[in-house]
Design an enzyme around this catalytic site. Structure first.
Site, PDB file in Angstrom:
ATOM      1  N   GLU A 129       1.188  -1.190   0.216  1.00 24.84           N
ATOM      2  CA  GLU A 129      -0.062   0.111   0.058  1.00 24.84           C
ATOM      3  C   GLU A 129       0.652   1.169  -0.141  1.00 24.84           C
ATOM      4  O   GLU A 129       0.247   2.004  -1.001  1.00 24.84           O
ATOM      5  CB  GLU A 129      -0.927   0.542   1.431  1.00 24.84           C
ATOM      6  CG  GLU A 129      -1.919  -1.481   1.268  1.00 24.84           C
ATOM      7  CD  GLU A 129      -3.178  -1.357   0.113  1.00 24.84           C
ATOM      8  OE1 GLU A 129      -2.541  -1.634  -1.351  1.00 24.84           O
ATOM      9  OE2 GLU A 129      -4.190  -0.623  -0.130  1.00 24.84           O
ATOM     10  N   THR A 182      -5.172   7.035  -5.969  1.00 24.77           N
ATOM     11  CA  THR A 182      -5.509   6.537  -3.968  1.00 24.77           C
ATOM     12  C   THR A 182      -4.687   8.303  -4.320  1.00 24.77           C
ATOM     13  O   THR A 182      -5.182   8.413  -2.990  1.00 24.77           O
ATOM     14  CB  THR A 182      -4.520   5.731  -3.287  1.00 24.77           C
ATOM     15  OG1 THR A 182      -5.733   4.349  -3.885  1.00 24.77           O
ATOM     16  CG2 THR A 182      -5.116   5.818  -2.282  1.00 24.77           C
TER      17      THR A 182
END
Ligand code: HSE
Length: 307
Positions: A129, A182
């Site tokens: 991530e 993101t």
């Protein structure tokens, strides 16, 4: 013990409206497949990547980076080959990177005889991530590994709580065919919040958790409110307000942005309502002339599983 494993890695909804960076849930109806095999050669090699155009170099691939984080803590002397069959679109807001990074470390752990705990697997996957978005958040990777709903009670030290999932809960997720990174949708957020907004937000997080445990669907619905992130990010999503008003009219308990968007999710009581909600959302995008994918899914209680 086998040297190879084929797995299903679920898509996930992070934030779940009021729980920015702390709440998440796993989906049943959509996910990737991966094959992971042990090799004599040390390190990690991505040998196949189908379905999406993503980097295959180990250090530029979330599965590669997460796998290396696990290897760094392991006394295993060999390595792994990874094949990734993407069904989840990158930048869709339903945990595409988390599916790949969790799948890699979960499968490696199985092939090594499970030396690591679920919490440690979350920590390794968070490195994926970090590569994908610049921030090592855990709200997608935790539900992919634990299944069901999860709460990141704390990041330092990392503390993940698996939350009870009511049996009749269904998710409907619509994905307009645009990509929102993101990293970009985090940049537009403010770094501080007003106390009055905080009060509303933690009231809703507490209400949502209480509603999930007591299977109080009305309370779940009342708690699916986000006063902090949704008002800013919804600007990036075509037709967001209309999707929300129409899905609520069709019976959804609540509606908000899935992860960092552009997907929009609703939760409903029962499959019948979730399908009706899907129809209402479909109509909105058909009227706007926006291409989309739509999924109706039960909440996935198991998380990643062997196929
Ligand atoms: N909590 C993260 C965010 C999830 O909203 O930025 C990203 O998928």
């Amino acid at each position: 013990m086998s040297n190879e494993i084929r797995i299903f890695c679920p898509a996930t909804i992070a934030n779940v409206s009021c729980g920015f960076d702390v709440l998440g849930l796993a989906l049943d109806a959509v996910g990737d497949e991966m094959v992971i095999r042990k090799t004599k050669e040390k390190g990690i090699k991505i040998t196949k990547l189908e379905g999406q155009n993503l980097p295959m170099e180990t250090l530029n691939n979330v599965a590669g980076v997460a796998g290396l984080a696990l290897l760094a803590e392991s006394d295993y002397q060999g390595g792994f080959e990874i094949e990734i069959y993407k069904k989840i679109k990158a930048g869709s807001g339903i945990g595409s990177s988390a599916a790949s990074s969790t799948g890699a470390v979960w499968a490696m752990n199985e092939l090594l005889g499970k030396p690591f705990s679920s919490l440690e697997l979350v920590q390794f996957a968070m490195e994926g991530e970090r590569l994908a978005s610049g921030v090592a958040h855990a709200d997608n990777v935790a539900p992919a590994i634990y299944g069901g709903f999860t709460l990141v009670r704390s990041y330092a030290p990392l503390d993940i709580i698996k939350i009870h999932t009511p049996s009749e809960l269904y998710a409907t997720v619509i994905h307009p065919q645009i990509e929102v990174k993101t990293a970009d949708s985090r940049k537009i957020l403010k770094t501080s919040i007003e106390l009055k907004d905080g009060i509303k937000q933690w009231g809703n997080v507490g209400g949502l958790i209480a509603g999930l445990y007591t299977e109080d669907y009305d309370l779940i619905g009342r708690s699916l409110e986000d006063h902090i992130v949704e008002p800013i990010r919804s600007i990036l999503i075509p037709g967001f307000d209309k999707l929300k008003s129409e899905s609520l009219k069709a019976g959804a308990l609540g509606c908000s942005i899935s992860g960092s968007g552009p997907s929009v999710f609703t939760l409903s009581r029962g499959e019948k309502t979730a399908l009706k909600v899907a129809d209402s959302m479909r109509k909105v995008y058909n009227n706007f002339g926006i291409d989309f994918d739509i999924h109706v899914s039960k909440i996935n209680l198991e998380g990643i599983k062997q196929l």
